[in-house]
Design a protein around this motif. Structure first.
Motif, mmCIF file in Angstrom:
data_model
loop_
_atom_site.group_PDB
_atom_site.id
_atom_site.type_symbol
_atom_site.label_atom_id
_atom_site.label_comp_id
_atom_site.label_asym_id
_atom_site.label_seq_id
_atom_site.Cartn_x
_atom_site.Cartn_y
_atom_site.Cartn_z
ATOM 1 N N LYS A 162 39.165 39.014 61.985
ATOM 2 C CA LYS A 162 40.006 40.033 61.163
ATOM 3 C C LYS A 162 40.749 40.277 62.206
ATOM 4 O O LYS A 162 41.485 40.718 61.459
ATOM 5 N N ASP A 188 40.045 45.792 57.075
ATOM 6 C CA ASP A 188 38.519 46.582 56.455
ATOM 7 C C ASP A 188 37.805 45.535 55.333
ATOM 8 O O ASP A 188 37.728 46.152 54.489
ATOM 9 N N PRO A 243 34.470 43.319 54.203
ATOM 10 C CA PRO A 243 32.970 43.343 55.318
ATOM 11 C C PRO A 243 33.115 41.666 55.740
ATOM 12 O O PRO A 243 33.331 40.752 55.001
ATOM 13 N N VAL A 245 31.768 46.851 47.802
ATOM 14 C CA VAL A 245 32.905 46.931 47.385
ATOM 15 C C VAL A 245 33.006 46.733 45.815
ATOM 16 O O VAL A 245 34.331 47.642 45.820
ATOM 17 N N ASN A 254 33.529 50.443 45.350
ATOM 18 C CA ASN A 254 34.881 51.099 46.473
ATOM 19 C C ASN A 254 36.370 51.348 45.620
ATOM 20 O O ASN A 254 36.555 51.404 45.539
ATOM 21 N N ARG A 261 41.554 55.123 54.187
ATOM 22 C CA ARG A 261 40.513 54.321 54.434
ATOM 23 C C ARG A 261 39.612 55.350 55.269
ATOM 24 O O ARG A 261 38.419 55.419 55.081
ATOM 25 N N ASN A 269 35.666 55.530 51.325
ATOM 26 C CA ASN A 269 35.520 54.872 51.413
ATOM 27 C C ASN A 269 36.453 53.271 50.582
ATOM 28 O O ASN A 269 35.627 53.799 49.500
ATOM 29 N N THR A 314 36.559 49.923 51.720
ATOM 30 C CA THR A 314 36.127 48.975 52.643
ATOM 31 C C THR A 314 35.844 47.641 51.682
ATOM 32 O O THR A 314 35.556 47.737 50.200
ATOM 33 N N GLY A 315 36.830 46.293 52.014
ATOM 34 C CA GLY A 315 36.790 45.830 51.252
ATOM 35 C C GLY A 315 37.626 45.236 49.612
ATOM 36 O O GLY A 315 37.620 44.003 49.127
#
Length: 434
Positions: free
Chosen positions: A313, A321, A323, A345, A348, A417, A421, A423-424
């Motif tokens: 990361k 952000d 996974p 994802v 999202n 964020r 949500n 994320t990804g």
């Protein structure tokens, strides 16, 4: 699905990389300097007249270009013709037409792809006169330019993007996943592990090209299309071609997918080529899942998943952000977890937030930490709305949009964020005059 790939071909030292750098812009080079990726960048994202496309510099694939075999250039041109939407064929006015130029021209004339002949280094009157001999190669779209000064590149781009589609995701009710990554990272093993031996559940759908296989996966109440890039033809014997071919397939798969599942070899770690794929997926606003494969091969005493993930990361920052799933495709460890995460994802990326909710949350965050003033001018953000794009994009309406600095933009993205949500998924933040 749109395949918006523009390939620059031609013999060594005609200025392909200079044109490439100009097309993808300086901004990108700066972004990736931190990870040391610029040294061997071969593909990147370009934006012109409202259209986004991927540029591939075939010259970046030939190491030691002085003694490159003509056969290698020939096979690259053939691959580019197969895989790209538009070809820019570059020649050099100072050397005139060479035998190799003639050969490449011959290959390109036989293809049905749009070809733009770019005569480079035309930067004075004498060279302008000399450049006319290149009309004899027979390309209607012949452009004189100087990739160092940039003269003529605008006209070339205007003509090129006529052939590029507007960036629209096809409406598809079923998620499209592309498994991408370097050769030998285990893409085929993962595909086979997922599809299992029960090939009867799997229906092969003829892909957009002869060799991009779209496999429909439906079991355990999950359904998605897998875009398989692993099937590299055996014909490409030269190592460079193999690499070039696999990169072209990966770029094409990224263009077609909703979510890119980027596989990384746990033993080798995140390499510059992985970073290039990651940044490309990010710039094309695709969902991203990182799979660390061959996790079973690492000594667990010295490597904890938490430390490994933290390091990954750190490398992919600022957009981290994302996974990270540790798997073993061969041992079939956590491969279904990987698919579950990819489906999350995908959701999202489709997420739409009610304007009222968005304003309630974000205006509070803005009040808590207002935008810094710029040269005594205060920026007042009045209203925020999600744009009707196929990926998350938000417009903040304010009085002085030009004065909002990048770090404040990052603050807003982080708040989005934190509260919703995503994320990804890359998020785009725009500031508009109210």
């Amino acid at each position: 699905m749109s395949n918006n790939i523009v390939a620059i071909v031609g013999r060594p030292n005609v200025g392909k990389s200079t044109l490439y750098n100009r097309l993808i812009g300086e901004r990108q080079a700066i972004i990736d300097d931190t990870s040391g990726v610029t040294r061997d960048r071969q593909y990147g994202s370009s934006f012109w007249n409202g259209k986004t496309f991927t540029v591939v510099d075939t010259g970046g694939f030939v190491k030691h270009s002085e003694d490159v075999f003509e056969s290698a250039i020939r096979s690259q041109v053939q691959i580019a013709v197969q895989e790209a939407r538009v070809i820019i064929f570059m020649v050099d006015v100072t050397t005139g037409i060479t035998d190799l130029d003639e050969e490449v021209a011959d290959l390109l004339r036989r293809s049905d792809k749009p070809v733009f002949l770019a005569v480079n280094k035309v930067d004075n009157n004498q060279r302008m006169i000399d450049a006319n001999e290149f009309w004899s190669l027979g390309f209607e779209e012949t452009h004189f330019l100087s990739s160092i000064t940039g003269s003529g590149t605008g006209e070339l781009l205007d003509a090129v993007v006529e052939h590029i589609d507007e960036d629209q995701d096809e409406e598809s009710d079923i998620p499209k996943f592309a498994i991408v990554g370097q050769p030998n990272v285990g893409k085929s093993s993962l595909t086979n592990a997922l599809l299992g031996e029960e090939r009867n559940i799997v229906t092969e759908i003829a892909g957009t090209t002869r060799d991009s296989i779209h496999t429909r996966y439906s079991k355990f109440e999950k359904e998605f299309l897998l875009i398989d890039t692993a099937g590299i033809r055996k014909k490409a014997s030269v190592h460079e071609d193999l690499e070039f071919y696999s990169v072209m397939r990966a770029i094409k798969a990224i263009e077609e997918a909703d979510v890119c599942i980027l596989m990384i070899d746990a033993v080798l770690g995140l390499e510059s080529q992985d970073m290039s794929i990651f940044r490309l997926a990010q710039r094309r606003n695709k969902g991203i899942v990182l799979l660390i494969n061959k996790w079973d091969l690492l000594e667990k005493e010295t490597n904890t998943a938490r430390d490994y993930e933290a390091e990954v990361k750190r490398r992919i920052a600022p957009f981290n952000d994302v996974p990270v799933v540790f798997i073993s495709a061969i041992e079939k460890q956590r491969i279904f977890k990987a698919i579950e995460v990819a489906l999350e994802v995908y959701d999202n990326r489709q997420r739409k937030i009610k304007t009222s909710e968005l304003n309630e949350v974000m205006l509070k965050a803005i009040e808590h930490y207002p935008p810094p003033s710029h040269r005594g001018r205060y920026v007042k953000i009045k209203f925020v709305t999600q744009l009707p794009t196929y990926y998350p994009a938000f417009a903040f309406f304010c009085n002085n949009p030009k004065h909002v600095k990048d770090n404040y933009k990052n603050y807003l993205e982080n708040q989005l964020r934190k509260n919703f949500n995503f994320t990804g998924v890359p998020i785009s933040v725009f500031f508009r005059q109210k």
